[in-house]
Design a protein around this motif. Sequence first.
Motif, mmCIF file in Angstrom:
data_model
loop_
_atom_site.group_PDB
_atom_site.id
_atom_site.type_symbol
_atom_site.label_atom_id
_atom_site.label_comp_id
_atom_site.label_asym_id
_atom_site.label_seq_id
_atom_site.Cartn_x
_atom_site.Cartn_y
_atom_site.Cartn_z
ATOM 1 N N UNK A 19 65.028 45.930 -10.812
ATOM 2 C CA UNK A 19 65.585 45.518 -12.168
ATOM 3 C C UNK A 19 65.035 46.499 -13.245
ATOM 4 N N UNK A 20 65.418 46.344 -14.160
ATOM 5 C CA UNK A 20 64.848 47.197 -15.450
ATOM 6 C C UNK A 20 63.350 46.900 -15.680
ATOM 7 N N UNK A 21 63.119 45.631 -15.503
ATOM 8 C CA UNK A 21 61.737 45.058 -15.824
ATOM 9 C C UNK A 21 60.798 45.517 -14.710
ATOM 10 N N UNK A 22 61.031 45.506 -13.424
ATOM 11 C CA UNK A 22 60.362 46.018 -12.168
ATOM 12 C C UNK A 22 60.225 47.518 -12.234
ATOM 13 N N UNK A 23 61.199 48.504 -12.701
ATOM 14 C CA UNK A 23 60.977 49.784 -12.595
ATOM 15 C C UNK A 23 60.212 50.317 -13.634
ATOM 16 N N UNK A 24 60.270 49.694 -15.006
ATOM 17 C CA UNK A 24 59.449 50.027 -16.266
ATOM 18 C C UNK A 24 58.100 49.741 -15.936
ATOM 19 N N UNK A 25 57.861 48.495 -15.551
ATOM 20 C CA UNK A 25 56.620 48.185 -15.362
ATOM 21 C C UNK A 25 55.853 49.052 -14.405
ATOM 22 N N UNK A 26 56.473 49.180 -13.184
ATOM 23 C CA UNK A 26 56.033 49.923 -12.090
ATOM 24 C C UNK A 26 55.655 51.541 -12.712
ATOM 25 N N UNK A 27 56.476 51.973 -13.407
ATOM 26 C CA UNK A 27 56.352 53.214 -13.972
ATOM 27 C C UNK A 27 54.939 53.368 -14.852
ATOM 28 N N UNK A 28 54.728 52.316 -15.761
ATOM 29 C CA UNK A 28 53.449 52.176 -16.679
ATOM 30 C C UNK A 28 52.436 52.220 -15.802
ATOM 31 N N UNK A 42 51.813 34.980 -17.186
ATOM 32 C CA UNK A 42 51.351 34.740 -18.702
ATOM 33 C C UNK A 42 52.868 34.877 -19.397
ATOM 34 N N UNK A 43 53.842 35.397 -18.870
ATOM 35 C CA UNK A 43 55.170 35.501 -19.649
ATOM 36 C C UNK A 43 55.990 34.363 -19.224
ATOM 37 N N UNK A 44 55.598 33.748 -18.291
ATOM 38 C CA UNK A 44 56.543 32.191 -17.717
ATOM 39 C C UNK A 44 57.403 32.809 -16.902
ATOM 40 N N UNK A 45 57.597 34.201 -16.284
ATOM 41 C CA UNK A 45 58.740 34.535 -15.481
ATOM 42 C C UNK A 45 58.635 33.593 -14.349
ATOM 43 N N UNK A 46 59.958 33.177 -13.497
ATOM 44 C CA UNK A 46 59.620 32.712 -12.414
ATOM 45 C C UNK A 46 60.594 33.717 -11.114
ATOM 46 N N UNK A 47 60.216 33.253 -9.891
ATOM 47 C CA UNK A 47 60.864 33.838 -8.792
ATOM 48 C C UNK A 47 60.693 35.300 -8.824
ATOM 49 N N UNK A 48 59.471 35.846 -9.178
ATOM 50 C CA UNK A 48 58.988 37.186 -9.369
ATOM 51 C C UNK A 48 58.682 37.945 -7.995
ATOM 52 N N UNK A 49 58.912 37.313 -6.970
ATOM 53 C CA UNK A 49 57.922 38.104 -5.848
ATOM 54 C C UNK A 49 58.614 39.220 -5.404
ATOM 55 N N UNK A 50 59.934 39.424 -5.389
ATOM 56 C CA UNK A 50 60.760 40.588 -5.223
ATOM 57 C C UNK A 50 60.657 41.635 -6.053
ATOM 58 N N UNK A 51 60.427 41.266 -7.389
ATOM 59 C CA UNK A 51 60.307 42.345 -8.525
ATOM 60 C C UNK A 51 58.910 42.689 -8.256
ATOM 61 N N UNK A 52 57.890 41.951 -8.152
ATOM 62 C CA UNK A 52 56.342 42.234 -7.921
ATOM 63 C C UNK A 52 56.084 43.387 -6.854
ATOM 64 N N UNK A 53 56.826 43.238 -5.526
ATOM 65 C CA UNK A 53 56.830 44.189 -4.716
ATOM 66 C C UNK A 53 57.327 45.524 -5.150
ATOM 67 N N UNK A 54 58.015 45.673 -5.945
ATOM 68 C CA UNK A 54 58.695 46.740 -6.408
ATOM 69 C C UNK A 54 57.720 47.396 -7.395
#
Length: 475
Positions: free
Chosen positions: A44-53, A89-101
């Motif tokens: 997702x946009x969130x996982x890719x940008x977060x990973x780049x940072x 902290x941001x209250x996101x749910x079902x983040x497992x797949x995005x956290x892997x990325x």
Amino acid sequence: MQSENTQPENIQSNSLPDNAYRELRPGEEYHPVMPAASRPKEVTLYSVLFGIVMAIVFSAAAAYLGLRVGQVFEAAIPIAIIAVGVGNLTGRKNMLGQNVIIQSIGATSGVIVAGAIFTLPALYILGLEAQFYQIFLSSLFGGLLGIVLLIPFRKYFVKDMQGRYPFPEATATTEVLVSGEKKGNQAKLLAVSGLIGGLYDFVVSTFGWWTEEISTRIMQWGTVLADKTKLVFKVNTGAAVLGLGYIVGLKYAAIICAGSFTVWFVLIPFISHFADGQTIAVGEGVTTLLRDMSPEEIFRNYARHIGIGGIAMAGVVGIIRSSKIIRQALGLAVSELKGKKEADETAERTQRDLPMKLILTVLIATLLTTFIFFQFGVLNNWFHASIAILIVFVIAFLFTTVAANAIAIVGTNPVSGMTLMTLILSSLVLVSAGLTGTGGMTAAMIIGGVVCTALAMAGGFITDLKIGFWLGSTP
């Protein structure tokens, strides 16, 4: 026969199955946390940008530590902790797949940095010309080679050898990511640890209450011992080195210490005692007796080179031991190219690799582009460029399994040793082909940079793939 811990196909579990870390019994299947039938959010946009940072931040940290102590830490664990903490902290749910990325993208920081710092700084140390584009392209092409050369080995290391390899770093990262689904507080632990480490180094550098490197030479008896018997004991007390030892674990830290003890307490006194009449050049027209050299000088001129040779031979032994793995992976790749891949493996999301034809296309394109880079950006000689690309492909292909095998067993990639072997072989071949002088030195270093980055990427990538296997990501 089904596993005794089977779960509904479309329901995500918040814990790993009980057969995650052991060998599967005949007929037993492993069901990941995110089932194959599910469609979790991953790229997702969130996982890719977060990973780049994370990649940017940890690249700076990895480069600093690598240039300082010669060892690059694996960033997957702290990045996973941060990803879990921010998500909670941001209250996101079902983040497992995005956290892997996120951790997968961020963790490339350490592997790319390792590929660069173990070779390319030598260009500046030797006073050779090095352009930015040469450093950038050698890291880029090396990273691409590491990925495409490892993909055919994914099924063997990740699925077929389930439970036979411990994957220590992948295990730790997976546990962190799974605990994030349970709203764990690992981010708080990481923040506190970082503050303690920063305060520790601040006290050392600002107040000077103790030196970062403590040696027996600070005592009178230590100086006498060093002069008479060539024995010196040193320990680095920096927070980065202490933290590095904690990350790599007791076993690997003990191996490093054993090597240091062997060099400083055995080899250096041995060389000094049995080479009394030997001389060595220390400057223009200046020679000195080896017995008059300090332990540090003996280490720099003799013992260090013995260690380099040992590391290089370890890489050769690794290739020999991995020959069976290479044959099996090539057999699987050839079977798929012939259309013999089983239908159920093709349909299952958690076992779906990129098509082998696409991998082969990318590999050929990367090799061709690297060849053009060698010709017009480094060597300007078609014959020498052809030899260089052949060296890169053969050594990177053979050492890929060594890197993956090392990561799977001990969690640490011996990329520096394999790169030293690459530099030795490439230098011998290039000299035989008539390329000498500063041009040959520059070419050997850049070739080593490409191979080193490829091997570092392969080692880091197999960790990501194993994490994805356990959690149910799409390969």
